[in-house]
Design an enzyme around this catalytic site. Structure first.
Site, PDB file in Angstrom:
ATOM      1  N   GLU A 122       0.795  -1.234   0.000  1.00  0.00           N
ATOM      2  CA  GLU A 122       0.000   0.000   0.000  1.00  0.00           C
ATOM      3  C   GLU A 122       0.827   1.284   0.000  1.00  0.00           C
ATOM      4  O   GLU A 122       0.886   2.002   1.007  1.00  0.00           O
ATOM      5  CB  GLU A 122      -0.980  -0.008   1.181  1.00  0.00           C
ATOM      6  CG  GLU A 122      -1.919  -1.200   1.141  1.00  0.00           C
ATOM      7  CD  GLU A 122      -3.057  -1.130   2.158  1.00  0.00           C
ATOM      8  OE1 GLU A 122      -2.962  -0.318   3.102  1.00  0.00           O
ATOM      9  OE2 GLU A 122      -4.026  -1.864   2.008  1.00  0.00           O
ATOM     10  N   GLU A 135      -6.235  -7.887  -0.428  1.00  0.00           N
ATOM     11  CA  GLU A 135      -6.870  -7.666   0.880  1.00  0.00           C
ATOM     12  C   GLU A 135      -8.314  -7.245   0.679  1.00  0.00           C
ATOM     13  O   GLU A 135      -8.605  -6.385  -0.159  1.00  0.00           O
ATOM     14  CB  GLU A 135      -6.191  -6.535   1.677  1.00  0.00           C
ATOM     15  CG  GLU A 135      -4.911  -6.916   2.338  1.00  0.00           C
ATOM     16  CD  GLU A 135      -4.300  -5.763   3.148  1.00  0.00           C
ATOM     17  OE1 GLU A 135      -5.043  -4.897   3.658  1.00  0.00           O
ATOM     18  OE2 GLU A 135      -3.064  -5.741   3.252  1.00  0.00           O
TER      19      GLU A 135
END
Ligand code: FCB
Length: 440
Positions: free
Chosen positions: A167, A351
């Site tokens: 991320e 995710e």
């Protein structure tokens, strides 16, 4: 749950995800201090100033945790390696206990028929590097390349896939502009540098891993669907800025060799000199792209200087995080990523999941419904032509949810943080019922 393996293309992989600092117990095994320890020790940053010292004590209980993954019928396990556990000073001498731990962990997965999906960095920057400016420092790509070399020389021969940095938006924007994650800065210049150095470091790590002969290398980005709060042109423009910063900056760097104009408007004066020359490294070819997705935000125009946006009130049902439940955003990101950026490359949902409060008699139906709805969105994206090849639930078990401490529970497995007992929740059982059938 509604779905079954037969609803997904042959070879589609199901898995669960965790990260090192959130589960391992950073006090164990000779790991060095990280910027998250300092951030958490600063009053006001983290709920009850909680940190990852003990977390789920996965460091000592990983065999039990791997058994849980195997009991679930997962094909693949996405875990991360802690930089500070492997190199307590950030550079230099490795901590052999740390390397041994990841070695055993990978072997433990293989012994159970689980594919190891490694992420090199999931946010625990060694404090000595943070002291040198961390992600702001132009030497980060070199330090990160050395860390990559150290870890992957040890486990790179056995991992199924690897991605450098979890991320980039969180590492760059959330941590240096919003100040919500370590190192907790609110500084536009630091932000610009961190965002660019994260991408350069990504490229440097991919090159190292290619040099080691590793295959199946990717990147993991997170996305938040941005919906304008109204059709007022000011709200629409603010939404486009939000979308550019959050969702298009990193993909633009990775796949197009450019940054969106809406971001350059604010960050260009602060980017490091010669940034335009770095795209060959940043865009080094990948084998897959990972999409992390949880929610959407409604955006309106805000006051003040760039980026001048604000979050509007929520209108949809919320998770424990206060995040709107919006599965269509996952479908649309998968379609958009393929169409505008990654083409035929396999996409993994690396995710997805929700937090629910810890109530003893809670049936966990909200999580089952959330997962069901998002798995339907994945099927819609596949039907629409997106080459989605796998899906990972965040998370295997309740863990340290960063600035929100241990209260927000994302796990398929409940963790009692007093006794550290693990208890599968109804969502675990629901997934296991069909994941266990013909695991691929
Ligand atoms: C993601 C992070 C992960 C976890 C989930 C809820 O942004 O990668 O560590 O915190 O959100």
């Amino acid at each position: 749950m509604q779905a079954s393996r037969a609803d997904f293309p042959e070879g589609f992989l199901f898995g669960v995800a965790t990260s090192a600092y959130q589960i391992e117990g950073h006090a164990f095994g000779g790991a060095g201090p990280t910027h998250w320890d300092s951030f958490a020790a600063t009053p006001g940053n983290v709920v009850r100033a909680e940190n990852g010292e003990r977390a789920c004590d996965h460091y000592h209980r990983f065999e039990e945790d791997l058994d849980l993954i195997s009991g679930l019928g997962a094909d693949v396990y996405r875990f991360s390696t802690s930089w500070a556990r492997v190199l307590p000073d950030g550079t230099g001498q490795p901590n052999h206990e740390g390397l041994d731990f990841y070695d055993r962990l990978v072997d433990g997965m293989l012994a159970r028929g689980i594919r190891p999906a490694a992420t090199l960095y999931h946010w625990e920057l060694p404090q000595p590097l943070a002291d040198k400016g961390g992600w702001r420092n132009a030497d980060m790509p070199n330090w990160f390349a050395d860390f990559t070399q150290t870890v992957m020389s040890r486990i790179g021969d056995r991992v199924w896939s690897a991605a450098p940095i979890n991320e980039p938006w969180c590492v760059g924007w959330l941590s240096h502009f919003d100040g919500a994650h370590a190192p907790g800065l609110r500084d536009i210049r630091a932000t610009a540098r961190a965002m660019h150095h994260v991408l350069k470091s990504h490229g440097a790590a991919i090159e190292v891993m290619r040099g080691l002969g590793m295959k199946n290398l990717g990147a993991v980005c997170n996305f938040e669907w941005a919906a304008p709060a109204s059709d007022d042109p000011a709200d629409m423009a603010a939404t486009a800025r939000y979308d550019a910063i959050y969702n298009r900056f990193f993909l633009g760097g990775l796949f197009k060799g450019e940054y969106p104009p809406e971001v350059l408007e604010g960050l260009e004066p602060h980017l490091p000199k010669g940034w335009q020359d770095d795209f060959a490294l940043i865009g080094t070819p990948l084998d897959w792209i990972g999409v992390n997705y949880y929610t959407r935000k409604r955006i309106r125009a805000g006051d003040g200087p760039w980026p001048a946006y604000a979050e509007a009130e929520t209108v949809l049902p919320l998770t424990q995080m206060g995040w709107e439940i919006y599965p269509d955003g996952l479908r649309d990101f998968l379609l958009r990523t393929a169409r505008e950026y990654s083409g035929d490359l396999p996409i993994y949902v690396t995710e997805n999941g929700m937090a629910n409060p810890d109530l003893p008699d809670r049936p966990d139906t909200e999580r089952i419904d959330y997962l069901d709805a998002h798995l339907s969105a994945v099927r819609e994206a596949i039907a629409g032509g997106a080459p989605v090849s796998g899906y990972f639930v965040w998370s295997l078990m309740d863990n340290y949810e960063w600035s929100l401490g241990y209260e927000k529970r994302f796990g398929l497995v409940h963790v009692d943080f007093e006794t550290l007992a693990r208890t599968p929740k109804a969502s675990y059982e629901a997934l296991a019922r069909w994941w266990r059938a013909q695991a691929s």
